[in-house]
Write an enzyme that holds these catalytic residues in place. Sequence first.
Site, mmCIF file in Angstrom:
data_model
loop_
_atom_site.group_PDB
_atom_site.id
_atom_site.type_symbol
_atom_site.label_atom_id
_atom_site.label_comp_id
_atom_site.label_asym_id
_atom_site.label_seq_id
_atom_site.Cartn_x
_atom_site.Cartn_y
_atom_site.Cartn_z
ATOM 1 N N ASN A 133 -39.541 -9.949 2.957
ATOM 2 C CA ASN A 133 -38.160 -10.194 2.546
ATOM 3 C C ASN A 133 -37.827 -9.614 1.174
ATOM 4 O O ASN A 133 -36.659 -9.363 0.876
ATOM 5 C CB ASN A 133 -37.930 -11.716 2.538
ATOM 6 C CG ASN A 133 -36.651 -12.123 1.839
ATOM 7 O OD1 ASN A 133 -35.560 -12.021 2.388
ATOM 8 N ND2 ASN A 133 -36.783 -12.598 0.602
ATOM 9 N N TYR A 217 -29.984 2.004 -3.139
ATOM 10 C CA TYR A 217 -30.115 0.881 -2.205
ATOM 11 C C TYR A 217 -29.951 1.372 -0.767
ATOM 12 O O TYR A 217 -30.754 1.031 0.113
ATOM 13 C CB TYR A 217 -29.060 -0.180 -2.532
ATOM 14 C CG TYR A 217 -29.192 -1.455 -1.721
ATOM 15 C CD1 TYR A 217 -30.317 -2.255 -1.845
ATOM 16 C CD2 TYR A 217 -28.179 -1.852 -0.852
ATOM 17 C CE1 TYR A 217 -30.442 -3.433 -1.118
ATOM 18 C CE2 TYR A 217 -28.290 -3.026 -0.120
ATOM 19 C CZ TYR A 217 -29.423 -3.808 -0.250
ATOM 20 O OH TYR A 217 -29.551 -4.967 0.480
ATOM 21 N N LYS A 221 -33.076 1.418 1.880
ATOM 22 C CA LYS A 221 -33.030 0.574 3.073
ATOM 23 C C LYS A 221 -33.088 1.409 4.357
ATOM 24 O O LYS A 221 -33.615 0.960 5.376
ATOM 25 C CB LYS A 221 -31.773 -0.302 3.050
ATOM 26 C CG LYS A 221 -31.846 -1.444 2.043
ATOM 27 C CD LYS A 221 -32.997 -2.400 2.335
ATOM 28 C CE LYS A 221 -32.985 -3.603 1.412
ATOM 29 N NZ LYS A 221 -34.075 -4.564 1.705
#
Length: 327
Positions: A133, A217, A221
Amino acid sequence: MRKLFFFAIMALSVTLLSAQQDKKEVDMPRKHNVNRLSENYFIPERFQGKSILITGGARGIGKWTAIRAAKEGADVVIMDWLEEDGRHVADSLSRLGLNVLFVYGNIQKDEDCRRAVDETVKAYGKLDYACLNAGVMDGVFSGTPFDYDEAQRKLMPNVITQATDEYWDKVFATNAAGTFKSMRAVLNRMIEQGNGGAIVVVGSIAGMTGLSGNPAYVASKHAVNGLVRNAAIDYAPYGIRINSVNMAETRTPMVERAEEFVAARQKAGVGFGMGKIKTMSLLKYCDSEHRGSFPWEQASTMLYLISDEASAITGSIIATDGGWTDY
């Protein structure tokens, strides 16, 4: 007479039209919010006898994943670089009689990832599942309060032509390299055990589409989701399933800080506001209070994916985004 007849016809027409409109309003289905999952919901004993390593478990989605997993009987290890918060979560759950340990560590460091796996096996005898996570949206240490000063601005998201190397490198060090290192440590142990297993990785809508003004980001991702697809192929022969969840706005400290950052940029008059083109998922837009998702909702899907209930699912990039990527 003709005028009276004309006005009578007009009056009748207006009456009929009004009646039709009233009927439409009566027949129109009422809007209703989606029935939301309770933060107290759990499935008793689903993970009894199973051990789960959760990275980034000190706050947000990771914290709620640890809470629910422990309630469902799992032996849980939380790994995080937020030591005070992580120990607080573990201690609070331990006082309830649940099996939760905290291991301080940074997923950017290979030795920390291996140590978290070793501590899990030392405490519980094996490692069955992992919820990877841990992740960041910017280059500022996540335990640092937001401040739109010069030191933080150079580590914050920006369009490519104004983004710094330091911002890019720090985001990739956690999201891409850190996910790789933590996944590698977990896979090595699962292969050695020879009993299969399951891993769920936290991606983002940023790993499925573009988001204005946050190139590191978004790119990191996408890298995470590429890693999931690749790993699912290579480790299926070992009985190890690997999937990712990809959420839109979820009420976590990371999102709250991102909102502070956006507000500060808007106040400073920075940028063209391209992020305003789309700001809500389908479910958030239709919600009477425009609520995004809650972290325990994301935890629910993550735990489903590592459970045997999802035994037919691997290599899936699952949108848990309230319909964000649907249109």
